[in-house]
Design a protein around this motif. Sequence first.
Motif, mmCIF file in Angstrom:
data_model
loop_
_atom_site.group_PDB
_atom_site.id
_atom_site.type_symbol
_atom_site.label_atom_id
_atom_site.label_comp_id
_atom_site.label_asym_id
_atom_site.label_seq_id
_atom_site.Cartn_x
_atom_site.Cartn_y
_atom_site.Cartn_z
ATOM 1 N N VAL A 1 -25.006 10.309 -74.083
ATOM 2 C CA VAL A 1 -26.112 10.722 -73.228
ATOM 3 C C VAL A 1 -25.576 11.751 -72.235
ATOM 4 C CG1 VAL A 1 -27.747 9.939 -71.479
ATOM 5 C CG2 VAL A 1 -27.248 8.489 -73.474
ATOM 6 N N PRO A 2 -26.131 12.963 -72.200
ATOM 7 C CA PRO A 2 -25.607 13.977 -71.272
ATOM 8 C C PRO A 2 -25.568 13.443 -69.847
ATOM 9 C CG PRO A 2 -27.678 14.705 -72.315
ATOM 10 C CD PRO A 2 -27.276 13.437 -72.976
ATOM 11 N N CYS A 3 -24.403 13.443 -69.252
ATOM 12 C CA CYS A 3 -24.258 12.878 -67.907
ATOM 13 C C CYS A 3 -23.416 13.803 -67.046
ATOM 14 C CB CYS A 3 -23.617 11.489 -67.998
ATOM 15 S SG CYS A 3 -23.474 10.653 -66.415
ATOM 16 N N ILE A 4 -23.970 14.187 -65.916
ATOM 17 C CA ILE A 4 -23.207 14.979 -64.954
ATOM 18 C C ILE A 4 -22.717 14.054 -63.853
ATOM 19 C CG2 ILE A 4 -24.455 17.128 -65.407
ATOM 20 C CD1 ILE A 4 -25.935 16.522 -62.680
ATOM 21 N N SER A 5 -21.773 14.518 -63.043
ATOM 22 C CA SER A 5 -21.430 13.714 -61.876
ATOM 23 C C SER A 5 -21.373 14.577 -60.634
ATOM 24 C CB SER A 5 -20.135 12.932 -62.095
ATOM 25 O OG SER A 5 -19.027 13.749 -61.891
ATOM 26 N N LEU A 6 -21.691 13.939 -59.509
ATOM 27 C CA LEU A 6 -21.670 14.612 -58.199
ATOM 28 C C LEU A 6 -20.682 13.881 -57.309
ATOM 29 C CD1 LEU A 6 -25.462 15.019 -57.257
ATOM 30 C CD2 LEU A 6 -23.910 16.827 -57.983
ATOM 31 N N ASN A 7 -19.771 14.622 -56.688
ATOM 32 C CA ASN A 7 -18.851 13.996 -55.734
ATOM 33 C C ASN A 7 -18.296 15.045 -54.761
ATOM 34 O OD1 ASN A 7 -16.489 15.283 -56.874
ATOM 35 N ND2 ASN A 7 -16.472 13.745 -58.491
ATOM 36 N N ARG A 8 -17.463 14.566 -53.840
ATOM 37 C CA ARG A 8 -16.834 15.486 -52.892
ATOM 38 C C ARG A 8 -15.315 15.380 -52.995
ATOM 39 N NH1 ARG A 8 -20.839 17.422 -49.625
ATOM 40 N NH2 ARG A 8 -22.680 16.111 -49.354
ATOM 41 N N TRP A 9 -14.855 15.105 -54.159
ATOM 42 C CA TRP A 9 -13.445 15.094 -54.478
ATOM 43 C C TRP A 9 -12.884 16.505 -54.301
ATOM 44 C CZ3 TRP A 9 -9.600 11.822 -56.049
ATOM 45 C CH2 TRP A 9 -8.514 12.402 -56.726
#
Length: 442
Positions: free
Chosen positions: A313-321
């Motif tokens: 399933v196309p999955c993006i991620s958001l973070n502040r790494w």
Amino acid sequence: MAKSYSSLKSVLAELLPLHRTIVSDDMDKALEIVGAYLPDAAEYTLETYAPGAPIWTWRVPERYVVHEAYLETEGGERVVDFADNPLHIISYSLPVDKVLTWDELEPHLRYSEKRPTAIPWEFKYYERDWGFCLTKETFDRLPRAERYRAVIRSEFVTDPEQGLRVGTGVVHPEGGPVNASGEMIVQAHTCHPMQANDDLAGVVTAIEVARRLAEDPLPPGSMSVRFWFGPETIGTIAYLAHNEDLIPNLRGGIFLEMTGNKNKLAWHHSRQHDHLLDRIAQYVLRDTEHEERDFAAAPANDERVINGPGVNVPCISLNRWPYDEYHTTDDNLDIMHEDMLVEAADVAEEIIRIFASNYVPRRTFRGPVFLSGHDLWVDWREDWALNRAIEKIMMRFEGRHSIFEIAEEVGLDYWKTREYIEEFRAKGFIVPQPIPSEAHTA
Ligand SMILES: [Zn+2]
């Protein structure tokens, strides 16, 4: 009634002190707290998976209970105590009660060279051993000539009722769920003991997004949005292995973590890389200073499961790494900022609103539509850009372009394009078709 909160940081502070290892009593407490803040409409539920149960190529780990753990000099001076901080032991340490020389003890001690005043967080969930984590400062001043007593009274519980838990809630669009439209999944993991940014930040950001979607629901016919909370990787594997029927219905996912530190937002592509979801993320972030990274570039998380083999399933991620306090006791409330948590919620919310409300319009008409005869004409004096785009929009109702792609190609705002296409729909000139699934079925 869902509990109200004054700030996301206050919810984070409530969850922070818990000893949230992957399967543990405090993890259960954390999942209950999360549920209390989710909107009622999400009908939050917990699932429990029995320890030892096979889940694809893995197995469900046992519940971890720590009764006490400490390190003392033979003279009785306690130098490290689990009661002071749950990071003081390597998560899932085996039980031990031994008197050791320094040379015997040292291989069981962990500290951070880079952050000498912080306790590092270490875990050994599967290849088990025992060990203590302490500050470099403490490590340096421990007398080498002493003998030490290492005590860890830990227990691995296999009772099926006390298995691995995950919590999920689903927020539906206005008018209720539409099975053909499918679902989006939003994930945040709850499993890092006594740490704030990784990943209670993602948890509270997700809670905020769920509340907003319940308060101001997606347009009728949109995807439903499933919010998932639980232990990283193993939790997602356990959940999907027990709910395989959900997979074909998942159209896209967002993994949220480390959203609270003072750093710009980074988004990570899906494994597909140029999927609609990727382009929507790019579009939403066009005016926000941000970083753009490859799929699971680092740190890689549950998107490797959701977007991995056999699921896809196309999955993006958001973070502040990246941030220096990562996986130490310095990852605490001091580095959490309300405006950062809220900004991440704003971005995630808008990506979800566009992705979940997007559809493929297919024409029912032949020949160019008699616009003024059907009240679809847009005067160039009122809206020059839309007037110029009408013909191009009408040429793209062949079932190959979603609204977002049409907006992209004609250079118009998504919501404006959608609003106009909805007028064609209201007249019966187009029928909406769902965004196709890319999920693997085996
Ligand atoms: Zn982590």
